[in-house]
Scaffold this motif. Structure first.
Motif, PDB file in Angstrom:
ATOM      1  N   ARG A 210       0.838  -1.205   0.000  1.00 35.82           N
ATOM      2  CA  ARG A 210       0.000   0.000   0.000  1.00 35.82           C
ATOM      3  C   ARG A 210       0.873   1.255   0.000  1.00 35.82           C
ATOM      4  O   ARG A 210       0.575   2.228  -0.717  1.00 35.82           O
ATOM      5  CB  ARG A 210      -0.903  -0.021   1.226  1.00 35.82           C
ATOM      6  N   SER A 213       2.543   1.516  -3.538  1.00 32.14           N
ATOM      7  CA  SER A 213       1.546   1.906  -4.533  1.00 32.14           C
ATOM      8  C   SER A 213       1.163   3.372  -4.382  1.00 32.14           C
ATOM      9  O   SER A 213       1.013   4.099  -5.370  1.00 32.14           O
ATOM     10  CB  SER A 213       0.309   1.010  -4.403  1.00 32.14           C
ATOM     11  N   ASN A 214       1.031   3.811  -3.150  1.00 36.18           N
ATOM     12  CA  ASN A 214       0.686   5.213  -2.921  1.00 36.18           C
ATOM     13  C   ASN A 214       1.813   6.132  -3.360  1.00 36.18           C
ATOM     14  O   ASN A 214       1.564   7.194  -3.954  1.00 36.18           O
ATOM     15  CB  ASN A 214       0.375   5.425  -1.445  1.00 36.18           C
ATOM     16  N   VAL A 216       4.048   5.549  -5.704  1.00 33.86           N
ATOM     17  CA  VAL A 216       4.076   5.579  -7.172  1.00 33.86           C
ATOM     18  C   VAL A 216       2.956   6.465  -7.708  1.00 33.86           C
ATOM     19  O   VAL A 216       3.164   7.288  -8.602  1.00 33.86           O
ATOM     20  CB  VAL A 216       3.970   4.143  -7.731  1.00 33.86           C
ATOM     21  N   GLY A 217       1.745   6.314  -7.162  1.00 28.72           N
ATOM     22  CA  GLY A 217       0.635   7.140  -7.612  1.00 28.72           C
ATOM     23  C   GLY A 217       0.849   8.609  -7.305  1.00 28.72           C
ATOM     24  O   GLY A 217       0.513   9.483  -8.125  1.00 28.72           O
ATOM     25  N   PHE A 218       1.429   8.912  -6.149  1.00 30.49           N
ATOM     26  CA  PHE A 218       1.688  10.308  -5.794  1.00 30.49           C
ATOM     27  C   PHE A 218       2.739  10.906  -6.711  1.00 30.49           C
ATOM     28  O   PHE A 218       2.653  12.089  -7.067  1.00 30.49           O
ATOM     29  CB  PHE A 218       2.137  10.381  -4.338  1.00 30.49           C
ATOM     30  N   ARG A 219       3.731  10.111  -7.108  1.00 32.59           N
ATOM     31  CA  ARG A 219       4.751  10.625  -8.021  1.00 32.59           C
ATOM     32  C   ARG A 219       4.155  10.972  -9.376  1.00 32.59           C
ATOM     33  O   ARG A 219       4.559  11.946 -10.012  1.00 32.59           O
ATOM     34  CB  ARG A 219       5.864   9.588  -8.199  1.00 32.59           C
ATOM     35  N   VAL A 220       3.178  10.189  -9.829  1.00 33.48           N
ATOM     36  CA  VAL A 220       2.564  10.453 -11.135  1.00 33.48           C
ATOM     37  C   VAL A 220       1.816  11.783 -11.121  1.00 33.48           C
ATOM     38  O   VAL A 220       1.900  12.568 -12.067  1.00 33.48           O
ATOM     39  CB  VAL A 220       1.612   9.289 -11.508  1.00 33.48           C
ATOM     40  N   ASN A 221       1.068  12.038 -10.045  1.00 36.88           N
ATOM     41  CA  ASN A 221       0.281  13.279  -9.977  1.00 36.88           C
ATOM     42  C   ASN A 221       0.304  13.797  -8.542  1.00 36.88           C
ATOM     43  O   ASN A 221      -0.635  13.593  -7.781  1.00 36.88           O
ATOM     44  CB  ASN A 221      -1.156  13.033 -10.452  1.00 36.88           C
ATOM     45  N   ASP A 224      -2.721  15.968  -6.987  1.00 36.07           N
ATOM     46  CA  ASP A 224      -4.032  15.391  -6.689  1.00 36.07           C
ATOM     47  C   ASP A 224      -4.112  15.083  -5.198  1.00 36.07           C
ATOM     48  O   ASP A 224      -3.349  14.273  -4.675  1.00 36.07           O
ATOM     49  CB  ASP A 224      -4.246  14.119  -7.512  1.00 36.07           C
ATOM     50  N   ARG A 227      -4.320  11.499  -3.830  1.00 34.89           N
ATOM     51  CA  ARG A 227      -3.142  10.626  -3.811  1.00 34.89           C
ATOM     52  C   ARG A 227      -2.426  10.640  -2.461  1.00 34.89           C
ATOM     53  O   ARG A 227      -1.509   9.848  -2.250  1.00 34.89           O
ATOM     54  CB  ARG A 227      -2.158  11.051  -4.907  1.00 34.89           C
TER      55      ARG A 227
END
Length: 503
Positions: A210, A213-214, A216-221, A224, A227
């Protein structure tokens, strides 16, 4: 050398394949390592257990032989019939039994022709390591080996007892025992590994997954807000990591938002500064003309005009909204382009400037556009052309009385094409590479390049297109294409092609 290199390559490939399962996800590594460690523990238990099984089996065989020898002790002459002797040896599963008592060795029971002994084992002085090695020797030796085993008789019946027998039953018993132990160990390993894996998966792996994954998602955007991780109520290291990650992500978002606001504010200030400079320059020209009028009333009102300009600057500063650098949506209406071109000419320079303004726009040409934004577009282009005609690359003013700026326009299908040109020296290659980019497309050392950037943005908001047609020693030509309305189905290139086909 080649053979050694080939062998080293094969070993490296084998090692890479063997380490393959450990290069996957954390869950796979955890499962594989748990199985390996449990199996290793079972092996460490299996080896001494097999040696102990062999020792117990041999001690039981020695005890059975000692019991068989008691039948002779009951006879006065220590003799039994051949039939009874055979039955005693068969029950004890040995070929011969010998007792050491009182310093003498006495053969108690034996077949008429006992087989030849292949090897000997003494259980009295055997160490744990020797027992383990003897157990492996028994397992890996084939059937049919005759062995002599020496041990201590029970209940102090003598110094030692020796038996001779076929090792095959012992070997088969050990193989069955090893098989059962292996299967039991495998079942225990799978159950233990599964339980350990499930516990570690839910306690460690899933929270770590978790977290990753968080991240990686935070790095993308990172902008937001969804995230940002929601920390759990855990009090261990995972909970601390979640809370610290959430705090760090919030700080990063705040920093990025602040930087974005500052960047937007800087762009907004640059745009307003650029356009306000042009407007104030136009106001300066008008005030110069008003100041030249020899009228007391005019001379009295001139300071008020300058004060009004100052108030306008202050109003623009106070009206600036933090972080909003976007232009407003164009309020399109029919605009007489020829009249707008004259306004641009009056605002761009005075009559004393050594530049000639040529307005070739048809008097009846109407363009569907926002009048204020179109005025800014043409004013920016006209001022750039005027600077190219009156200043060199370093900004020094140079007289060029033959300078000319020409504005022309024509309708093509459902588009209006506006062309503004000059007969200046042309743009340098460096300015052409980033022509419509702010702070990059200026041809002057102290320029910002905002004029063309603002013009391009306003043209795009009209659904149109601006391009540099040519820029060489003969001058520079810009073309602006503006569709009649926002729903025009054709772009500028299609409008040109359609016009050529109709002609």
């Amino acid at each position: 050398m080649k053979a050694t290199a080939h062998r080293d390559g094969q070993e490296a490939g084998w090692l890479a394949r063997a380490m393959g399962p450990l290069r996957g996800s954390l869950s796979r590594r955890l499962l594989v390592l748990t199985l390996l460690f449990v199996m290793l523990a079972e092996v460490l238990i299996f080896v001494p257990s097999v040696a102990n099984f062999r020792l117990n089996w041999l001690e039981q065989r020695l005890a059975a032989a000692q019991i068989a020898s008691l039948a002779l002790e009951a006879r006065p002459d220590n003799m039994v019939s051949p039939a009874l002797r055979e039955e005693l040896l068969k029950n004890a599963q040995v070929y011969a039994v010998a007792l050491h008592r009182g310093g003498a060795r006495r053969l108690v029971l034996s077949e008429d022709m006992p087989p030849v002994v292949d090897t000997r084992f003494d259980l009295r002085s055997a160490t744990a390591v020797e027992l383990i090695m003897d157990a492996f020797d028994t397992v890996f030796t084939g059937d049919g080996r005759i062995i002599l085993v020496t041990g201590e008789p029970r209940f102090g019946a003598g110094e030692s007892i020796e038996i001779v027998f076929d090792e095959t039953p012992l070997r088969h018993a050990m193989l069955r025992y090893s098989k059962n132990i292996f299967l039991l160990s495998l079942v225990i390993s799978v159950i233990t590994a599964s339980l350990v894996y499930l516990v570690l998966h839910f306690v460690l792996v899933r929270p770590m997954r978790r977290l990753t994954s968080n991240m990686v998602g935070f790095r993308v955007n990172p902008e937001d807000a969804r995230r940002v991780i929601a920390p759990s109520a855990r009090a261990d290291e995972i909970g601390v990591a979640e809370r610290e990650l959430a705090l760090m992500q919030k700080e990063i978002r705040a920093t990025l938002t602040q930087k974005a606001h500052l960047a937007s504010l800087g762009a907004a200030v640059s745009k307003i500064n650029h356009d306000l400079r042009n407007i104030l320059a136009s106001a300066q020209l008008i005030s110069d003309r008003i100041g030249a009028i020899d009228d007391p009333a005019v001379q009295h009102l001139a300071p008020r005009l300058f004060a009004s300009i100052d108030r306008a600057i202050d109003l623009c500063t106070k009206s600036l909204r933090f972080g909003r650098a976007e232009e407003r949506t164009p309020q399109r209406r029919p605009v007489a382009l020829a009249e707008l071109a004259e306004e641009v000419a009056e605002a761009a320079w005075s009559e004393t400037d050594p530049i000639r303004w040529v307005n070739d726009v048809p008097a009846d040409l109407v363009v569907d556009a926002d009048a204020d934004q179109l005025f800014r577009i043409l004013l920016n282009l006209a001022r750039n052309a005027a600077q190219a005609l009156t200043e060199d690359a370093g900004g020094a003013v140079r007289a060029r009385h033959g300078g000319e700026i020409r504005l022309a326009a024509h309708r093509t299908a459902d588009h209006v094409h506006i062309e503004i040109s000059d007969n200046g020296p042309g743009l340098p290659p460096k300015a052409r590479e980033h022509l419509f980019e702010a702070f990059s497309g200026s041809s002057r050392a102290d320029g910002t390049g905002l004029g063309l950037a603002i013009a391009a943005e306003l043209v795009r908001m009209h659904g149109g297109h601006i391009e540099l047609v040519r820029s060489d020693a003969s001058g520079t030509l810009f073309r602006i294409c503006i569709p009649d309305d926002a729903d025009t189905p054709h772009d500028c290139g299609q409008a040109e092609r359609l016009a050529g086909q109709s002609a």
